[in-house]
Design an enzyme around this catalytic site. Structure first.
Site, mmCIF file in Angstrom:
data_model
loop_
_atom_site.group_PDB
_atom_site.id
_atom_site.type_symbol
_atom_site.label_atom_id
_atom_site.label_comp_id
_atom_site.label_asym_id
_atom_site.label_seq_id
_atom_site.Cartn_x
_atom_site.Cartn_y
_atom_site.Cartn_z
ATOM 1 N N GLY A 16 -4.384 -47.651 -16.693
ATOM 2 C CA GLY A 16 -3.616 -45.770 -16.264
ATOM 3 C C GLY A 16 -2.579 -45.470 -14.992
ATOM 4 N N GLY A 17 -2.116 -46.609 -14.726
ATOM 5 C CA GLY A 17 -1.783 -46.220 -13.614
ATOM 6 C C GLY A 17 -0.007 -44.382 -14.119
ATOM 7 C CE LYS A 18 5.077 -47.704 -15.665
ATOM 8 N NZ LYS A 18 3.824 -48.276 -15.422
ATOM 9 C CG ASP A 38 -3.865 -50.482 -23.627
ATOM 10 O OD1 ASP A 38 -2.787 -50.257 -23.080
ATOM 11 O OD2 ASP A 38 -4.301 -50.892 -23.854
ATOM 12 C CG ASP A 41 5.164 -49.121 -19.367
ATOM 13 O OD1 ASP A 41 5.801 -49.848 -19.167
ATOM 14 O OD2 ASP A 41 3.423 -49.090 -18.238
ATOM 15 C CB CYS A 73 7.555 -54.761 -16.133
ATOM 16 S SG CYS A 73 6.142 -55.584 -16.861
HETATM 17 C C1 SAM Z 1 3.193 -52.617 -19.784
HETATM 18 S S1 SAM Z 1 1.289 -52.163 -20.232
HETATM 19 C C2 SAM Z 1 0.931 -51.249 -19.725
HETATM 20 C C3 SAM Z 1 0.807 -50.839 -18.100
HETATM 21 C C4 SAM Z 1 0.709 -49.242 -18.016
HETATM 22 N N1 SAM Z 1 1.658 -47.989 -18.988
HETATM 23 C C5 SAM Z 1 0.735 -49.418 -16.596
HETATM 24 O O1 SAM Z 1 1.672 -48.393 -15.812
HETATM 25 O O2 SAM Z 1 -0.401 -49.531 -15.123
HETATM 26 C C6 SAM Z 1 1.618 -52.339 -21.923
HETATM 27 C C7 SAM Z 1 0.037 -52.253 -22.182
HETATM 28 O O3 SAM Z 1 -0.193 -52.002 -23.693
HETATM 29 C C8 SAM Z 1 -0.886 -52.517 -24.691
HETATM 30 N N2 SAM Z 1 -0.567 -52.373 -26.164
HETATM 31 C C9 SAM Z 1 -0.699 -53.589 -26.516
HETATM 32 N N3 SAM Z 1 -0.450 -53.740 -27.892
HETATM 33 C C10 SAM Z 1 -0.797 -52.387 -27.881
HETATM 34 C C11 SAM Z 1 -0.246 -51.589 -29.288
HETATM 35 N N4 SAM Z 1 -0.459 -51.756 -30.738
HETATM 36 N N5 SAM Z 1 -1.032 -50.120 -28.949
HETATM 37 C C12 SAM Z 1 -0.758 -49.314 -27.707
HETATM 38 N N6 SAM Z 1 -0.657 -50.486 -27.134
HETATM 39 C C13 SAM Z 1 -1.139 -51.464 -27.448
HETATM 40 C C14 SAM Z 1 -1.828 -53.520 -23.805
HETATM 41 O O4 SAM Z 1 -2.927 -53.515 -23.865
HETATM 42 C C15 SAM Z 1 -1.426 -53.134 -21.747
HETATM 43 O O5 SAM Z 1 -2.006 -52.576 -21.444
#
Ligand code: SAM
Length: 400
Positions: free
Chosen positions: A214-216, A234, A281, A334
């Site tokens: 949840g940082g963003k 998520d 993201d 990223c």
């Molecule tokens: C790059 S990380 C997100 C980082 C977060 N936005 C932050 O700012 O800290 C990608 C996220 O996508 C989630 N994810 C994976 N498959 C997904 C799906 N089908 N629907 C929603 N989220 C998903 C993962 O659990 C992971 O937490």
């Protein structure tokens, strides 16, 4: 930089490196587990061992080259600490070896071969700095900077993001009162720019589709001054688990976490066509974080990028359904790899003619964030040009 280690630390480093080179788990988890089991190592020793193993992982091709074919972990550590890896005549190395990248990654490196490509690779092989985001609901950047300075913690204002502070050195910050009371959060400046690109305004309905920890979501909630709503979705309930508590600490009542089954969870249909802005993201290779996670380049290959692109496309398509006419959709990773970035966006746009790209740098400039022109309509950040982790973002708008 590499430096000789006392014999006991050399042994620990070799033992830990041996485990890391099996690439069974993410390196940071293996390192933490090793330190938990080896409690005799004090914090300074742990820092020296961690610096050495991460140095070896960052420069593994040259370290292996210097230590010789089939060298033991012990010999690899000796090649690292003795500096033999850096003394190799570059003319005897391939471009990928010089850049300490696997061949497949160098072949796909998104900067054209030459000086810039090498400089970017070199920048990805340096340790990352620590960036903070000031929570504007609770504090002002100048005041936070002064309070940290009074506690002996030096920071400089972020180069691009309006609420970013870069910490000088490596002071312990985790228990600092400003961290504990939610006035500051750890967030790379590049990551802050992605949140900024969404351009959330007071009172809006926002979806952070892949919210993770949840940082963003917190950044966006603060940008809206605790008005409107940020739906933080998520698939991982575990990752979302502390978000409610973090939002409370950050004085934000507008962030609402919800674990979803997958991107097509039926509960999402109530938001279809109603959301002002959606941030995707996306889960990705994470190669943009090589400064922090150098093992990622050795633990993945082109197959993983292709697999990720399929999931990314599915998530983007599902998330786009929530955007209202005239609303904004930001797709971000990223990663700097084209397969996960423009490849996914181009495929999405070809099937969704109701969405068009909006120039990302112009959208950021409207918010006072001036980045150098990159000749693209999208945002591509890297540690050489921007001194951030590697990030990509495309900002799209749905026809009204
Ligand atoms: C790059 S990380 C997100 C980082 C977060 N936005 C932050 O700012 O800290 C990608 C996220 O996508 C989630 N994810 C994976 N498959 C997904 C799906 N089908 N629907 C929603 N989220 C998903 C993962 O659990 C992971 O937490």
């Amino acid at each position: 930089m590499s430096a000789p280690l006392p014999a006991v630390l050399h042994q620990h480093t070799a033992r830990l490196l041996d485990q890391l080179l099996q690439f069974a788990h993410p390196a940071d988890a293996t390192v933490q587990q090793y330190f938990r089991k080896n409690t005799a190592l004090g914090s300074r020793d742990r820092a020296r061992v961690a610096d050495a193993v991460f140095g070896c992982l960052r420069h593994l091709r040259r370290v292996r080259h210097a230590a010789g074919e089939g060298a033991s972990a012990d010999a690899l550590v000796a090649a690292w600490t003795g500096g033999a890896w850096a003394a190799i005549d570059p003319a005897t190395l391939s471009p990928a070896e010089r850049a300490d990248l696997p061949d497949w990654l160098m072949e796909r490196w998104p900067w054209p071969a030459g000086e810039v490509a090498s400089a970017v690779a070199e920048a990805f092989n340096q340790p990352a700095p620590l960036d903070l985001r000031v929570n504007i609901v609770k504090a002002k950047r100048d005041a936070v900077q002064a309070a940290l300075a009074a506690a002996g913690i030096e920071t400089v204002a972020g180069r691009w993001a309006p609420h970013a502070l870069r910490v000088v050195g490596k002071p312990a910050l985790q228990r600092h009162p400003l961290m504990v009371d939610g006035s500051i959060e750890v967030q790379d400046e590049g990551s802050q720019l992605l949140g900024q690109l969404l351009g959330a305004r007071r009172g809006e309905q926002i979806v952070d589709f892949c919210a993770g920890a949840g940082g963003k979501s917190l950044q966006i909630g603060a940008q809206m001054r605790n008005t409107g709503r940020v739906h933080a979705f998520d698939v991982s309930a575990g990752r979302l688990s502390e978000l409610a508590q973090r939002a409370k600490r950050a004085a934000l009542g507008n962030v609402q976490p919800m674990a979803i089954r997958d991107e097509n969870d039926v509960r999402l249909s109530r938001l279809a066509g109603k959301v002002d802005r959606v941030l995707v993201d996306a889960p990705c290779s994470g190669l943009g974080t090589l400064r922090r996670n150098p093992d990622l380049k050795w633990r993945q290959g082109p197959e993983q990028l292709a697999e990720k692109a399929v999931l990314q496309g599915a998530i983007l398509t599902a998330a786009a359904r929530l955007v209202k006419p005239g609303g904004v959709l930001v797709y971000a990773t990223c990663s700097m790899m084209a397969e996960e970035n423009m490849g996914v966006v181009d495929a999405f746009l070809s099937e969704h003619p109701d969405f068009t790209i909006e120039p990302a740098l112009a959208a950021l400039a409207k918010q006072g964030v001036e980045l150098p022109d990159n000749g693209r309509s999208t945002l591509l950040l890297d540690p050489f040009h921007h001194d951030t982790d590697g990030f990509f973002a495309a900002r799209m708008v749905r026809c009204a």
